[in-house]
Design an enzyme around this catalytic site. Structure first.
Site, PDB file in Angstrom:
ATOM      1  N   ARG A  41      22.359  61.694 -47.162  1.00  0.00           N
ATOM      2  CA  ARG A  41      21.626  61.160 -48.308  1.00  0.00           C
ATOM      3  C   ARG A  41      22.438  60.190 -49.146  1.00  0.00           C
ATOM      4  O   ARG A  41      22.041  59.052 -49.349  1.00  0.00           O
ATOM      5  CB  ARG A  41      21.126  62.307 -49.196  1.00  0.00           C
ATOM      6  CG  ARG A  41      20.228  61.834 -50.323  1.00  0.00           C
ATOM      7  CD  ARG A  41      19.763  62.963 -51.211  1.00  0.00           C
ATOM      8  NE  ARG A  41      18.994  63.963 -50.472  1.00  0.00           N
ATOM      9  CZ  ARG A  41      18.454  65.031 -51.035  1.00  0.00           C
ATOM     10  NH1 ARG A  41      18.623  65.237 -52.330  1.00  0.00           N
ATOM     11  NH2 ARG A  41      17.766  65.891 -50.337  1.00  0.00           N
ATOM     12  N   HIS A  87      11.303  59.482 -42.819  1.00  0.00           N
ATOM     13  CA  HIS A  87      11.985  59.956 -44.025  1.00  0.00           C
ATOM     14  C   HIS A  87      11.033  60.782 -44.873  1.00  0.00           C
ATOM     15  O   HIS A  87      10.353  60.245 -45.765  1.00  0.00           O
ATOM     16  CB  HIS A  87      12.499  58.743 -44.816  1.00  0.00           C
ATOM     17  CG  HIS A  87      13.567  59.055 -45.817  1.00  0.00           C
ATOM     18  ND1 HIS A  87      14.840  59.401 -45.472  1.00  0.00           N
ATOM     19  CD2 HIS A  87      13.534  59.059 -47.174  1.00  0.00           C
ATOM     20  CE1 HIS A  87      15.566  59.596 -46.562  1.00  0.00           C
ATOM     21  NE2 HIS A  87      14.790  59.399 -47.615  1.00  0.00           N
ATOM     22  N   TYR A 131       0.900  46.330 -54.832  1.00  0.00           N
ATOM     23  CA  TYR A 131       0.799  44.931 -55.246  1.00  0.00           C
ATOM     24  C   TYR A 131       1.827  44.025 -54.574  1.00  0.00           C
ATOM     25  O   TYR A 131       1.619  42.827 -54.485  1.00  0.00           O
ATOM     26  CB  TYR A 131       0.972  44.806 -56.769  1.00  0.00           C
ATOM     27  CG  TYR A 131      -0.057  45.561 -57.566  1.00  0.00           C
ATOM     28  CD1 TYR A 131      -1.411  45.253 -57.451  1.00  0.00           C
ATOM     29  CD2 TYR A 131       0.315  46.575 -58.434  1.00  0.00           C
ATOM     30  CE1 TYR A 131      -2.360  45.946 -58.189  1.00  0.00           C
ATOM     31  CE2 TYR A 131      -0.627  47.272 -59.176  1.00  0.00           C
ATOM     32  CZ  TYR A 131      -1.958  46.950 -59.042  1.00  0.00           C
ATOM     33  OH  TYR A 131      -2.895  47.631 -59.755  1.00  0.00           O
TER      34      TYR A 131
END
Length: 764
Positions: A41, A87, A131
């Protein structure tokens, strides 16, 4: 032994309970979590400089064919693929990671090209992923180059349905080029970005000489190259030491500049002339990871709190380039002083804590120095080169096998056609008659009729010769470490050309320049010097009127209050307040409220005991001395420098006992050589000033001896000038007694009655 069952015939769930010590069970599970955080991580892999989330993002975008020349796709599509296939974490964290890869102020060499609002250096967040759109950059494609050439291992995804690469094999040195930051369990990493051309130069030095000294590497590898530019102001020795150990602070400053000159160099002063002697400072770059909006707020707050009185205003005139305009209080302000104060008080100077903590090729975390990082990276790139070579040799061998079969077919074309036309099973017949392999026979049978033209045979022989030559070169490459190093150097040279100093992307942005020695100045030096009249009332209300007004002027006070102290000072002065309990307090004259009203209670500014009274107010003078005396007749001299108090609680100077109070605080003029002391009993003594010790704290020594009463007043004087006192009344006349030999005795004597005409209140 049979398993217990419930009434329904199902196994008893309580049989699954394991009796284990809680501490060991907890520690085992936490250790698994900690290792997962460290290795999967938070820490980047040394070989490609990526954390798993970034690697999976780029891999998903590659699978979606989001090439630099192709069309953009919605970020939501990318995030969805990443969390669905590779993931299994939150979409917000994945999108945030993707946004960072696209921000040119966060990454030196962005790996994602964004379309839409991807946030800005002001600290505004990116638009929602429905967007925005994205695709890969050329740098990302270069980082992933060779994925289809057997260069890296592929591992199953979390659900075993797909595969993902363990690392990316590209030659781009992403770890140092783009840096990384992350916090794991018990460790963290913080790697700045660097210039690719310098990384390549240092790597080439290391390849040529594996025993190269760290100092030699630092001659070509100069230090961080942040995406936001700025100036690194540490010494070369300090930077080198940080990179040698893998840890160390690096000071980064913003850049004061009005732009680049005709030669392309920065005009470093940042002073923009406005005419009539007026000027303003322009900031063109800010330190890495500092949000411009927060920096402006910080500066504006300093102005509002009057902590930066030499600064009038701050304006943001930025467009696509940063331009912060700082307006000084007056044109007489020293620009360098303003810069230095901004470095000290704002994030215009920050410290980047270098921490080269990475996962090596064995997935082991460790803090590595620059040389070790480059060595490990070179080893990984050599390994990738060998894997690529082996994979290519396998491809060549497979192709050569087919080419040999095609050529045999052309040499015996009529017989091949006859076998195909006459035999029910032509394949085994062809294999037996011409010694073909199964793949060769199958390939011949799958040939198209149009391939039977005569020209094809010549092309096949040419291709075979070229492949044989390539095969020979690759086999030599496999067998020769020297050839491998040469090949790597050649590839690095090509990379350097693409990211060289003369390219817009490759040009160094951060200047490495050791700062001049820090100027020794106090914040008081920034206060504009103006005359003020300080007025303190009997009830402790204080104010400062502009200008030097008559000290006996008609000042207004609250009902029941009246004047206590009035003195002339400058706004740059520090005022010492002496209290009868022996404590001294300090206030800046510029911090006092104005004189439009009645001022403010001084006890809201400093912590004076309710039953204590202020007995003296005087401006601090550097290297000045004060005579301090209590009503007990004891006293000493004190350096003004020792009386300054940094806090509201003040400083205890004169030690007092019950019934003893500090009553005399007088400044000692440099030319004074004697002390005159008068008691309540109206006896006067004069003795040498040298007999009074200079102390920082205490009761002092006996100045005069009394049978009854105590000390009334004390003063210093020059013996030649004599002792002067006011005659009182409206005449304002002063009397001077020049012959003081009758009263000149040793310190601590009882004394004798004063000269005729001495004031009846026993005050000098």
């Amino acid at each position: 032994m049979a398993t217990d069952t419930t009434d329904t015939g199902e196994p008893d769930p309580f049989d699954a309970i394991v009796d284990a010590p809680f501490d060991s069970a907890l520690s085992e599970r936490y250790l698994v979590y900690a290792l997962s955080t460290i290795t999967a991580r938070s820490l980047p892999d040394l070989r490609d400089g990526l954390k798993p989330v970034h690697r999976r993002l780029l891999w998903a975008m590659r699978q979606l064919k989001l090439d630099p020349t192709g069309a953009f796709k919605k970020s939501a599509r990318v995030v969805g693929d990443v969390i669905g296939k590779y993931h299994p974490h939150g979409d917000a964290s994945v999108y945030d990671a993707m946004v960072r890869l696209a921000q040119d102020f966060a990454l030196r060499y962005p790996l994602v090209e964004g379309q839409g609002n991807f946030g800005n250096i002001d600290g505004d967040n990116a638009a929602a992923y429905r967007y925005t759109e994205a695709r890969l950059t050329r740098t990302a494609i270069r980082l992933m180059a060779g994925l289809d050439e057997g260069t890296v291992d592929f591992v199953p995804t979390y659900n075993g349905e797909e595969e993902e690469p363990e690392i990316f094999p590209g030659l781009f040195p992403n770890l140092l080029a783009n840096g990384a930051s992350g916090i794991a369990v018990g460790m963290a990493t913080n790697i700045p970005s660097h210039n690719v051309a310098e990384i390549v130069d240092a790597t080439l030095l290391l390849i040529d000489n594996p025993h190269v000294e760290h100092a030699q590497l630092m001659e070509v590898f100069h230090g961080p190259d942040f995406p936001t530019g700025g100036v690194v102001v540490d010494s070369a020795a300090a930077i080198s030491a940080a990179y040698e150990t893998g840890r160390g602070p690096i000071r980064v400053r913003g850049r004061f500049s009005t732009g680049r000159g005709e030669d392309g160099a920065w005009e470093e002063t940042g002073v923009e002339k406005l005419g009539s002697g007026q000027w303003q400072l322009v900031v063109s770059e800010i330190p890495y990871m500092v949000q411009k909006g927060k920096l402006i707020e910080q500066i504006a707050q300093l102005i509002a709190d009057k902590k930066l009185p030499i600064l009038e205003d701050v304006r943001d005139e930025s467009d696509e380039h940063i331009r912060l305009v700082l307006v000084p209080k007056s044109r007489n302000v020293d620009p360098e002083l303003l810069k230095e104060s901004l470095y000290r008080l704002t994030d215009l100077e920050t410290r980047f804590g270098l921490n080269l903590n990475v996962l090596d090729s064995r997935r082991t975390p460790g803090v590595l120095g620059l040389k070790l990082i480059l060595q490990e990276w070179v080893i990984s790139q050599i390994d990738i080169l060998l894997r690529r070579t082996t994979h290519r040799l396998e491809k060549i061998a497979a192709r050569l096998e087919l080419l040999e079969g095609y050529i045999i077919a052309y040499l015996n074309l009529d017989r091949i056609i006859e076998i195909i036309r006459t035999e029910d099973e032509p394949k085994p017949v062809m294999m037996a008659e011409f010694g073909l392999t199964d793949r060769q026979a199958e390939a011949i049978l799958n040939m198209r009729l149009r391939s039977l033209r005569k020209l094809e045979e010549m092309e096949l022989r040419k291709e075979r010769d070229e492949l044989l030559a390539e095969q020979d070169d690759l086999e030599k490459l496999l067998d020769s470490p020297a050839r491998q190093r040469t090949r790597l150097k050649r590839d690095l040279a090509a990379l350097r050309k693409e990211y060289g100093e003369d390219t817009p992307l490759g040009r160094r942005r951060t200047t490495i320049a050791e700062a001049a020695p820090t100027r020794e100045f106090s914040m008081d030096a920034m206060i504009e010097k103006e005359p003020v009249t300080v007025i303190l009332s009997q009830r402790g209300w204080i104010r400062a009127a502009k200008g030097h007004l008559p000290l006996d002027g008609d000042f207004k006070f609250k009902e029941g209050d009246g004047p206590a102290f009035a003195l002339h000072a400058q706004t740059t002065d520090k005022l010492l307040f002496a209290v009868d309990n022996g404590r001294f307090y300090t206030l800046g004259a510029d911090k006092l409220p104005g004189a439009r009203g009645f001022g403010e209670p001084i006890r809201t500014m400093v912590d004076i005991d309710p039953d204590a009274h202020i007995i003296a107010v005087l401006p601090y003078r550097a290297k000045g001395q004060l005579l301090l005396a209590a009503n007990s007749g004891r006293g000493f001299a004190a350096e003004m420098d020792e009386l300054l108090a940094e806090t509201r609680k003040g400083r205890g100077v004169v030690t007092t006992k019950p019934g003893v109070k500090l009553i005399v605080v007088r400044e000692i003029a440099p030319e004074h050589d004697h002390v005159a002391v008068v008691g309540d009993n109206r006896k006067l003594v004069v003795f040498a000033l040298s007999e009074v010790p200079i102390l920082a704290k205490g009761q002092g020594v006996a100045l005069q001896r009394y049978r009854d009463g105590g000390l009334s007043d004390a003063i210093t004087l020059r013996l030649e000038d004599g002792l002067s006192w006011s005659m009182g009344g409206e005449s304002g006349r002063t009397r001077t007694e020049r012959d003081l030999m009758l009263w000149k005795v040793a310190r601590g004597a009882a004394g004798r009655m004063p000269p005729t005409g001495f004031p009846r209140d026993n005050k000098f």
